[in-house]
Design a protein around this motif. Structure first.
Motif, PDB file in Angstrom:
ATOM      1  N   ASP A 198       4.246   6.844   6.692  1.00  0.00           N
ATOM      2  CA  ASP A 198       2.878   7.179   6.330  1.00  0.00           C
ATOM      3  C   ASP A 198       2.833   7.513   4.847  1.00  0.00           C
ATOM      4  OD1 ASP A 198       0.199   7.568   6.715  1.00  0.00           O
ATOM      5  OD2 ASP A 198       0.421   9.685   7.237  1.00  0.00           O
ATOM      6  N   ILE A 199       1.803   7.054   4.171  1.00  0.00           N
ATOM      7  CA  ILE A 199       1.632   7.330   2.745  1.00  0.00           C
ATOM      8  C   ILE A 199       0.820   8.613   2.633  1.00  0.00           C
ATOM      9  CG2 ILE A 199       0.753   6.462   0.571  1.00  0.00           C
ATOM     10  CD1 ILE A 199       1.049   3.635   1.768  1.00  0.00           C
ATOM     11  N   ILE A 241      -2.127   6.978  -4.046  1.00  0.00           N
ATOM     12  CA  ILE A 241      -1.221   5.837  -3.839  1.00  0.00           C
ATOM     13  C   ILE A 241      -1.681   5.008  -2.654  1.00  0.00           C
ATOM     14  CG2 ILE A 241       1.139   5.218  -3.191  1.00  0.00           C
ATOM     15  CD1 ILE A 241       2.089   7.642  -4.814  1.00  0.00           C
ATOM     16  N   LYS A 242      -2.132   5.688  -1.599  1.00  0.00           N
ATOM     17  CA  LYS A 242      -2.618   4.984  -0.414  1.00  0.00           C
ATOM     18  C   LYS A 242      -3.830   4.118  -0.758  1.00  0.00           C
ATOM     19  CE  LYS A 242      -3.068   6.344   4.198  1.00  0.00           C
ATOM     20  NZ  LYS A 242      -3.408   7.371   5.174  1.00  0.00           N
ATOM     21  N   TRP A 300       3.111   2.254   6.182  1.00  0.00           N
ATOM     22  CA  TRP A 300       3.642   1.249   5.265  1.00  0.00           C
ATOM     23  C   TRP A 300       5.114   1.103   5.571  1.00  0.00           C
ATOM     24  CZ3 TRP A 300       6.779   1.416   0.679  1.00  0.00           C
ATOM     25  CH2 TRP A 300       6.713   0.256  -0.082  1.00  0.00           C
ATOM     26  N   LYS A 303      -2.691   1.037  -2.747  1.00  0.00           N
ATOM     27  CA  LYS A 303      -2.039   0.034  -1.911  1.00  0.00           C
ATOM     28  C   LYS A 303      -3.045  -0.713  -1.040  1.00  0.00           C
ATOM     29  CE  LYS A 303       2.584   2.030  -1.742  1.00  0.00           C
ATOM     30  NZ  LYS A 303       3.302   0.978  -2.410  1.00  0.00           N
TER      31      LYS A 303
END
Length: 102
Positions: A48-49, A54-55, A44, A58
């Motif tokens: 990296d998430i 959260i990933k 992102w 998104k």
């Protein structure tokens, strides 16, 4: 050029082959369509998430925004087919806001 294909028939065959080869490379190697989760490992904005929650959020937001954009384009196509005017022509005639722009 033909009436249906327009300027596409004016592109040399080697140029079309290069365009199709690039599309094939992107679809098959870099971002395969068989990967349904949408995570292609590019991060992102370069980061990296790490948090999986959260990933996932998104990725779902991105999928939903894409779906909304497809519906907007489809609605525009239906409006153009129904009125015979493009979106810009409808806007200029005042059909969208009720205020003539011309």
């Amino acid at each position: 050029g033909g009436k249906i294909l327009g300027g596409l028939t004016e592109i040399p065959a080697a140029g079309l082959a290069q365009i199709l080869a690039l599309f094939a490379l992107i679809e098959l190697a870099w971002m395969p369509a068989s990967q349904y989760d949408g995570d292609y490992g590019v991060g992102w904005f370069g980061e990296d998430i790490v948090d999986e929650e959260i990933k996932a959020r998104k990725l779902n937001v991105e999928l939903n925004n894409g779906r909304a954009a497809m519906l907007a384009v489809f609605g525009n196509m239906v409006g153009e087919a129904a009125t015979g005017q493009t979106l810009a022509e409808s806007w200029g005639d005042g059909a969208i806001l009720g205020i003539p722009m011309a």
